[in-house]
Write an enzyme that holds these catalytic residues in place. Structure first.
Site, short mmCIF file in Angstrom:
data_model
loop_
_atom_site.label_atom_id
_atom_site.label_comp_id
_atom_site.label_asym_id
_atom_site.label_seq_id
_atom_site.Cartn_x
_atom_site.Cartn_y
_atom_site.Cartn_z
N ASN A 1 -10.69 82.51 93.37
CA ASN A 1 -10.82 83.01 92.00
C ASN A 1 -11.61 81.99 91.20
O ASN A 1 -11.09 80.94 90.84
CB ASN A 1 -9.42 83.24 91.40
CG ASN A 1 -9.47 83.66 89.95
OD1 ASN A 1 -10.54 83.97 89.41
ND2 ASN A 1 -8.31 83.70 89.29
N LYS B 1 -12.67 82.15 88.25
CA LYS B 1 -12.38 82.18 86.81
C LYS B 1 -13.71 82.13 86.02
O LYS B 1 -14.66 82.79 86.44
CB LYS B 1 -11.42 81.04 86.44
CG LYS B 1 -10.17 81.06 87.35
CD LYS B 1 -9.08 80.16 86.94
CE LYS B 1 -7.91 80.28 87.91
NZ LYS B 1 -6.75 79.51 87.54
N GLU C 1 -3.51 84.13 83.36
CA GLU C 1 -4.42 83.83 82.25
C GLU C 1 -4.77 85.10 81.48
O GLU C 1 -4.96 85.08 80.27
CB GLU C 1 -5.69 83.14 82.79
CG GLU C 1 -5.38 81.70 83.20
CD GLU C 1 -6.17 81.19 84.39
OE1 GLU C 1 -7.23 81.75 84.71
OE2 GLU C 1 -5.70 80.22 85.01
N GLU D 1 2.03 83.64 91.91
CA GLU D 1 1.43 82.44 91.31
C GLU D 1 2.36 81.90 90.22
O GLU D 1 2.33 82.39 89.08
CB GLU D 1 0.07 82.78 90.69
CG GLU D 1 -0.94 83.32 91.66
CD GLU D 1 -2.38 83.10 91.18
OE1 GLU D 1 -3.08 82.36 91.84
OE2 GLU D 1 -2.75 83.65 90.13
N GLY E 1 -3.50 75.22 88.11
CA GLY E 1 -4.38 74.24 87.47
C GLY E 1 -3.71 72.95 87.08
O GLY E 1 -4.26 72.17 86.30
N SER F 1 -2.66 75.57 92.54
CA SER F 1 -3.03 74.23 93.01
C SER F 1 -3.14 74.11 94.53
O SER F 1 -2.83 73.06 95.08
CB SER F 1 -2.06 73.19 92.44
OG SER F 1 -2.15 73.15 91.04
P1 13P Z 1 -5.65 76.67 90.78
O1 13P Z 1 -5.83 76.74 92.28
O2 13P Z 1 -6.78 76.02 90.08
O3 13P Z 1 -4.32 76.10 90.44
O4 13P Z 1 -5.65 78.19 90.25
C1 13P Z 1 -4.83 79.12 90.87
C2 13P Z 1 -5.13 80.46 90.34
O5 13P Z 1 -4.91 80.75 89.19
C3 13P Z 1 -5.75 81.43 91.26
O6 13P Z 1 -5.79 82.69 90.71
#
Ligand code: 13P
Length: 288
Positions: free
Chosen positions: A44, A46, A132, A202, A208, A248
């Site tokens: 992802n 983002k 998010e 998640e 993050g 993460s």
């Molecule tokens: P991170 O791997 O940066 O923690 O993000 C996870 C995430 O939100 C995947 O959709």
């Protein structure tokens, strides 16, 4: 004759993988179900990277380095990059996904993108309910449910993200939060449709932050999610649903996570923006 039967049985699978190398089936359920789950790992991106040039270069590196042998791999670039990224990964083992859609078909919805639009760009998977989207863009469970149904209607695979916040984790509400999100977000989804949906667990506090949920803790939540899907549908349906862990995930944590019996894949944010680390994640090694 037998070979012909095999080709007939496998032809939808071959069509989906476009002739690319078939992934290894990593799980065999115990009786009575005969389900096998193909692992699925998503990147992802983002709101990254910030230019088309970088997006193409990342997609190019990942698609050149991953041969599809470990399982399904999907990248979720930002909307403006979908077309060029699709051209870049065409013919490789990497699938294209969208990070969201709006649940209406078309019309006066400034800034919105319809399921049919991303489908026509070549997307096979779409995220719904990412934390998010829930917290920043105020997607509520009713909107997420409508999105899931629209993604299914368009013939794509919804990747439904669920998970608890830090406060809910501290209050020991992990299971009830997941149960409520599953019940609301999957309303109206049939058993046949459910088998195609990917659930991404998640925990919000792990996204993050560098705080990866310990593999055994994630496993027990995944087992709970599968049991809950068993109650909502049937144990056979639940056995077929693929459940990803997200939060993460890095090359250092992926192997242990993927060794857990109910963790069928990962949804990766930050580590999917570096081709080397994402390719290492795609080529996870299950621990004995
Ligand atoms: P991170 O791997 O940066 O923690 O993000 C996870 C995430 O939100 C995947 O959709």
């Amino acid at each position: 004759m037998q070979a012909m039967m095999l080709v007939l049985v496998l032809s939808p699978v071959l069509a989906f993988y476009g002739g690319a190398r078939l992934p290894a089936m990593r799980r065999q359920a115990v009786a009575p179900a005969m389900a096998m789950r193909t692992s699925v790992i998503g990147g992802n991106w983002k709101m990254n990277p910030t230019s088309l040039e970088e997006a193409i270069s990342l997609a190019n590196a990942v698609s050149k380095e991953y041969d599809g042998s470990k399982g399904e791999a999907v990248i979720f670039p930002p909307f403006p990059f979908l077309g060029p990224v699709k051209e870049t990964i065409d013919g490789s083992s990497i699938h294209l996904g969208a990070q969201s859609i709006f649940f209406e078909d078309k019309g006066a919805y400034t800034g919105a993108v319809a399921a049919s639009m991303v489908k026509s760009m070549g997307c096979t998977h779409v995220l719904a309910g990412h934390s998010e989207r829930r917290s920043i863009f105020k997607d509520d469970d009713m909107a997420i449910n409508r999105k899931v149904l629209k993604i299914l209607e368009a013939g794509m695979i919804p990747v439904l993200c669920i998970g608890e916040t830090k406060e809910e984790y501290d209050a020991k509400l992990v299971e009830s939060v997941c149960a409520i999100q599953l019940a609301k977000d999957l309303a109206g989804v049939t058993a046949e449709q459910m088998k195609t949906i990917v659930i991404a667990y998640e925990p919000v506090w792990a996204i993050g932050t560098g705080l990866v949920c310990p593999a055994d803790v994630a496993q027990s939540t995944h087992a709970y999610i599968r049991k809950k899907l068993g109650d909502m549908y049937s144990p056979e349906v639940a056995e077929e649903v693929r459940i990803q862990y997200g939060g993460s995930v890095t090359p250092d944590s992926v192997d242990e996570l993927m060794s857990m019996p109910d963790i069928d894949g990962c949804l990766v944010g930050g580590a999917s923006l570096l081709a080397d680390s994402f390719v290492r994640i795609l080529n996870y090694e299950e621990e004995a």
